[in-house]
Design a protein around this motif. Structure first.
Motif, PDB file in Angstrom:
ATOM      1  N   GLU A  67       0.824  -1.216   0.000  1.00 56.82           N
ATOM      2  CA  GLU A  67       0.000   0.000   0.000  1.00 56.82           C
ATOM      3  C   GLU A  67       0.849   1.252   0.000  1.00 56.82           C
ATOM      4  N   ASN A  68       2.030   1.185   0.594  1.00 59.82           N
ATOM      5  CA  ASN A  68       2.857   2.380   0.741  1.00 59.82           C
ATOM      6  C   ASN A  68       4.183   2.301  -0.003  1.00 59.82           C
ATOM      7  N   GLN A  69       4.478   1.154  -0.592  1.00 58.92           N
ATOM      8  CA  GLN A  69       5.752   1.004  -1.280  1.00 58.92           C
ATOM      9  C   GLN A  69       5.547   0.324  -2.629  1.00 58.92           C
ATOM     10  N   ARG A  70       6.422   0.669  -3.577  1.00 59.97           N
ATOM     11  CA  ARG A  70       6.413  -0.011  -4.861  1.00 59.97           C
ATOM     12  C   ARG A  70       7.248  -1.283  -4.745  1.00 59.97           C
ATOM     13  N   VAL A  71       6.606  -2.408  -5.026  1.00 59.17           N
ATOM     14  CA  VAL A  71       7.250  -3.716  -4.893  1.00 59.17           C
ATOM     15  C   VAL A  71       7.528  -4.271  -6.281  1.00 59.17           C
ATOM     16  N   ALA A  72       8.738  -4.789  -6.467  1.00 56.23           N
ATOM     17  CA  ALA A  72       9.110  -5.462  -7.713  1.00 56.23           C
ATOM     18  C   ALA A  72       9.367  -6.930  -7.413  1.00 56.23           C
ATOM     19  N   VAL A  73       8.775  -7.800  -8.221  1.00 54.60           N
ATOM     20  CA  VAL A  73       8.965  -9.244  -8.084  1.00 54.60           C
ATOM     21  C   VAL A  73       9.716  -9.749  -9.318  1.00 54.60           C
ATOM     22  N   TRP A  79       7.029  -6.292 -12.173  1.00 51.36           N
ATOM     23  CA  TRP A  79       7.540  -7.647 -12.243  1.00 51.36           C
ATOM     24  C   TRP A  79       8.419  -7.841 -13.467  1.00 51.36           C
ATOM     25  N   TYR A  80       9.250  -8.874 -13.348  1.00 51.54           N
ATOM     26  CA  TYR A  80      10.068  -9.268 -14.496  1.00 51.54           C
ATOM     27  C   TYR A  80      10.364 -10.760 -14.379  1.00 51.54           C
ATOM     28  N   GLY A  81      10.106 -11.487 -15.459  1.00 52.36           N
ATOM     29  CA  GLY A  81      10.429 -12.900 -15.522  1.00 52.36           C
ATOM     30  C   GLY A  81      11.698 -13.114 -16.321  1.00 52.36           C
ATOM     31  N   TYR A  82      12.743 -13.597 -15.664  1.00 55.71           N
ATOM     32  CA  TYR A  82      14.024 -13.781 -16.354  1.00 55.71           C
ATOM     33  C   TYR A  82      14.154 -15.195 -16.896  1.00 55.71           C
ATOM     34  N   THR A  83      14.964 -15.351 -17.920  1.00 57.12           N
ATOM     35  CA  THR A  83      15.241 -16.685 -18.439  1.00 57.12           C
ATOM     36  C   THR A  83      15.988 -17.490 -17.380  1.00 57.12           C
ATOM     37  N   TYR A  84      15.809 -18.813 -17.408  1.00 52.41           N
ATOM     38  CA  TYR A  84      16.315 -19.629 -16.301  1.00 52.41           C
ATOM     39  C   TYR A  84      17.820 -19.458 -16.103  1.00 52.41           C
ATOM     40  N   GLN A  85      18.552 -19.291 -17.189  1.00 50.85           N
ATOM     41  CA  GLN A  85      19.962 -18.907 -17.101  1.00 50.85           C
ATOM     42  C   GLN A  85      20.036 -17.458 -17.580  1.00 50.85           C
ATOM     43  N   PRO A  86      20.013 -16.489 -16.657  1.00 48.12           N
ATOM     44  CA  PRO A  86      19.844 -15.084 -17.034  1.00 48.12           C
ATOM     45  C   PRO A  86      20.889 -14.602 -18.043  1.00 48.12           C
ATOM     46  N   THR A  87      20.423 -13.795 -18.971  1.00 45.10           N
ATOM     47  CA  THR A  87      21.264 -13.210 -20.017  1.00 45.10           C
ATOM     48  C   THR A  87      21.598 -11.767 -19.662  1.00 45.10           C
ATOM     49  N   SER A  88      22.429 -11.136 -20.493  1.00 41.50           N
ATOM     50  CA  SER A  88      22.759  -9.717 -20.282  1.00 41.50           C
ATOM     51  C   SER A  88      21.505  -8.853 -20.376  1.00 41.50           C
ATOM     52  N   GLN A  89      20.574  -9.231 -21.227  1.00 38.84           N
ATOM     53  CA  GLN A  89      19.311  -8.498 -21.319  1.00 38.84           C
ATOM     54  C   GLN A  89      18.539  -8.585 -20.010  1.00 38.84           C
ATOM     55  N   THR A 145      11.088  -1.888  -2.738  1.00 40.16           N
ATOM     56  CA  THR A 145      11.417  -3.216  -2.219  1.00 40.16           C
ATOM     57  C   THR A 145      11.451  -4.186  -3.394  1.00 40.16           C
ATOM     58  N   VAL A 146      12.497  -5.006  -3.436  1.00 35.13           N
ATOM     59  CA  VAL A 146      12.674  -5.967  -4.522  1.00 35.13           C
ATOM     60  C   VAL A 146      12.635  -7.373  -3.939  1.00 35.13           C
ATOM     61  N   VAL A 147      11.884  -8.260  -4.595  1.00 35.81           N
ATOM     62  CA  VAL A 147      11.851  -9.672  -4.221  1.00 35.81           C
ATOM     63  C   VAL A 147      12.375 -10.471  -5.411  1.00 35.81           C
ATOM     64  N   ILE A 148      13.392 -11.297  -5.176  1.00 34.24           N
ATOM     65  CA  ILE A 148      13.913 -12.142  -6.245  1.00 34.24           C
ATOM     66  C   ILE A 148      13.822 -13.596  -5.827  1.00 34.24           C
ATOM     67  N   PHE A 149      13.310 -14.427  -6.714  1.00 32.95           N
ATOM     68  CA  PHE A 149      13.192 -15.870  -6.507  1.00 32.95           C
ATOM     69  C   PHE A 149      14.312 -16.561  -7.289  1.00 32.95           C
ATOM     70  N   VAL A 150      15.080 -17.405  -6.600  1.00 31.84           N
ATOM     71  CA  VAL A 150      16.178 -18.142  -7.233  1.00 31.84           C
ATOM     72  C   VAL A 150      16.192 -19.568  -6.695  1.00 31.84           C
ATOM     73  N   GLU A 151      16.936 -20.444  -7.384  1.00 31.75           N
ATOM     74  CA  GLU A 151      17.019 -21.831  -6.907  1.00 31.75           C
ATOM     75  C   GLU A 151      18.286 -22.505  -7.411  1.00 31.75           C
ATOM     76  N   ASP A 152      18.705 -23.535  -6.669  1.00 25.59           N
ATOM     77  CA  ASP A 152      19.838 -24.394  -7.053  1.00 25.59           C
ATOM     78  C   ASP A 152      21.057 -23.576  -7.447  1.00 25.59           C
ATOM     79  N   LEU A 153      21.496 -22.733  -6.525  1.00 30.42           N
ATOM     80  CA  LEU A 153      22.577 -21.809  -6.838  1.00 30.42           C
ATOM     81  C   LEU A 153      23.922 -22.505  -7.026  1.00 30.42           C
ATOM     82  N   HIS A 154      24.034 -23.757  -6.604  1.00 31.47           N
ATOM     83  CA  HIS A 154      25.284 -24.484  -6.840  1.00 31.47           C
ATOM     84  C   HIS A 154      25.516 -24.722  -8.320  1.00 31.47           C
TER      85      HIS A 154
END
Length: 583
Positions: A434-440, A462-472, A486-495
């Motif tokens: 309600e009081n902040q712009r949130v980016a997912v 929002w922004y949906g990135y390719t599974y292996q993120p590119t320069s774009q 406020t930014v929320v980023i979802f990631v997985e299997d960082l190894h």
């Protein structure tokens, strides 16, 4: 088995010199003679079985087709098995599995002993899911540990059991009751990575038992594994015999305590692990599966008189030291009731082993009393789960029986209780849309994340990135972050997804919430400034929805770590209240 509990203060393990004592709780179970009487009352008479039929009941065999071809039918007719284990080579989708189980049971009824087959599969959830196409994506049991509730564990077990029963599978070789330990489950590639509930033996026992009870509610046998505990093993029994060099008191308060707690449920089946515990069997280097000492501990010391099942007998821990026939005969004499063949045993080798077992009974190498005891337990297991009769399932109604929508909602509810906030030092959570712009920012392949978060916050960026993120992707994310508070980023299997890690590192740490979608151990790869971290324990639609609901405060954050992660101890989890609002 359930029943009045009594205290076992000691088990005498006969050593080369002296005795070793063990104490703990265990359930009282019917004796083999009582179970035999039970069969008589139900018309299943042990004396009516031939020797070949009795021996066949002790085996879960492997077949090699997805449609029960002539070679598979010949194998069933030749060995009269007690059951079959399904492996990936037998599985296509839900309808095909239903047709296959119908065919298996029909064939067994035509040539067998008149009792339905036990049809088993490994459906643990998370990294071990044999049934995929057409089934719910069940999460890793770490999620059950994060929720920490027996009710939630029971609900997951019910859903698992209902889906297995819907396709004619009546035994699940799960749950894993091994403890999480860094030695075997803390690093990607290890045999128990993401397969264990918790490092707390009491929690493991409670939740594993809850899952077994839930599966039983659906008429499916849950099998606790891998007794006496694979968690402390540093080697993989698929390749070699692990030596678990723990002191007796350490074994008692960790691995055995977990199984003991799980036995207080309705559990009637336990799988042995192919590993050696010198503290439990000091005189002979041999797998627990073949150890009278270890199985004596299970029976006499812990009061378990259900069915003891082997792990697959074609694993390296067995075949590097023994012939398959010799190992099977030794396991049966040690106290095993049901022998499991894995996917690498040919039809001919299965015939040879079963025929060798028949000859061992005839020669006295396996006493008839031991055979009858094992068969009695296997038949009693069917009685306990209502598996003494069978009728075919309608393949055309498979989807309706699976209850996928209901199970998705149930898994969302459990996942909501499991989502764990590791740290909220910047006070970014719950998100204040309600009081902040949130980016997912999320992997574009996971549309459930955007749909769930957007359903709560229609104004989010929002922004949906390719599974292996590119320069774009990096450029777009940078621009988005500059325009959000406020930014929320979802990631997985960082190894392995190192570019996802770099993308997270590019964000302003003081304004970023990092959601680790699969492994909690990804935390250890994050840079120190990223302090607001949320764990979901798996990356499935249910956890994607649950994460958004917790992030926005639609539901409170209740999850707690089931094991240590970095500096955070088990039980850690920032508890956030539910936000008041019209959701």
């Amino acid at each position: 088995m359930r029943g009045k509990r009594r205290r076992f203060w000691w088990l005498s393990l006969v050593l080369l010199a002296g005795l070793v004592s063990w104490g703990g709780l265990g359930p009282v179970v019917p004796a083999a003679g009582d179970m035999a009487d039970d069969h008589m009352r139900r018309g299943i008479q042990l004396d009516d079985l031939t020797l070949e039929e009795k021996v066949g009941q002790l085996f879960l065999i492997t077949i090699y087709s997805a449609n029960l071809d002539d070679a598979d039918r010949d194998l069933i007719a030749d060995v009269l098995p007690g059951g079959v284990v399904l492996f990936p080579m037998n599985i296509v989708d839900a309808e095909q599995v239903t047709a296959l189980t119908n065919a298996l049971q029909t064939e067994a009824q035509a040539v067998g002993v008149g009792v339905p087959l036990l049809i088993a599969v490994d459906q643990e959830g998370g990294p071990v899911r044999r049934l995929k196409d057409g089934f719910s994506p069940f999460p890793s049991v770490q999620l059950v540990g994060g929720a920490g509730s027996r009710d939630d564990a029971w609900q997951v077990g019910v859903a698992l059991g209902q889906e297995l029963a819907a396709v004619g599978v009546n035994m699940n070789l799960a749950p894993v009751a091994d403890l999480h330990r860094v030695e075997s489950g803390g690093v990607p590639g290890q045999v128990l990575y993401r397969r264990t509930i918790s490092s707390d033996p009491d929690l493991v026992g409670e939740l594993a038992g809850g899952m077994v009870d839930g599966m039983g509610e659906a008429g499916v046998i849950g099998v606790l594994k891998h007794f006496p505990g694979h968690g402390a093993a540093t080697q993989d029994s698929h390749n070699e015999l692990p030596h678990v060099d723990l002191a007796l008191e350490d074994v008692q308060r960790t691995s055995l305590r977990a199984f003991e707690g799980a036995f207080s449920s309705s559990a009637r089946a336990v799988m042995t692990g192919h590993l050696w515990y010198p503290a439990l069997d000091p005189a002979v280097t041999r797998p627990a599966t073949m150890s009278p000492m270890v199985l004596g501990l299970l029976r006499e010391g812990m009061g378990f008189d259900g069915v003891v099942i082997t792990d697959a007998m074609d694993m390296g821990a067995i075949l590097r030291e023994y012939t398959l026939s010799g190992a099977v005969i030794a396991a049966i004499n040690a106290g095993v009731d049901l022998v499991t063949f894995g996917p690498h045993v040919s039809a001919q080798d299965q015939r040879v082993v079963i025929n060798s077992t028949i000859q061992a009974v005839r020669s006295g190498a396996i006493p008839m009393e031991r055979l009858d005891e094992a068969v009695t337990r296997v038949l009693a297991l069917r009685v306990a789960y209502g598996l003494t009769a069978w009728s075919a399932l309608d393949v055309n109604e498979t989807e309706q029986r699976l209850l996928l929508d209901a199970h998705h909602q149930a898994l969302v509810a459990v996942a909501e209780n499991a989502v764990t906030v590791l740290d909220n030092a910047q006070d970014l959570l719950p998100l204040d849309s309600e009081n902040q712009r949130v980016a997912v920012i999320y992997p574009s392949t996971y549309s459930h994340i955007l749909n769930a978060c957007w359903g709560i916050d229609p104004d989010l960026m929002w922004y949906g990135y390719t599974y292996q993120p590119t320069s774009q992707d990096f450029a777009a994310v940078e621009t988005l972050a500059q325009n959000a508070e406020t930014v929320v980023i979802f990631v997985e299997d960082l190894h392995q997804n190192t570019t996802q890690l770099r993308l997270a590192e590019s964000l302003p740490p003081e304004r970023t919430v990092t959601v680790l979608l699969r492994s909690p151990f990804d935390w250890e790869r994050l840079p120190e400034p990223l302090t607001t971290v949320v764990l979901t324990y798996d990356s499935i639609p249910a956890t994607h929805v649950a994460a958004c609901r917790v992030l926005y405060g639609v539901v409170p954050a209740r999850g707690r770590l089931p094991m240590a992660v970095g500096p955070y101890p088990p039980g850690m989890g920032v508890q956030l209240p539910e936000e008041v609002g019209d959701w």
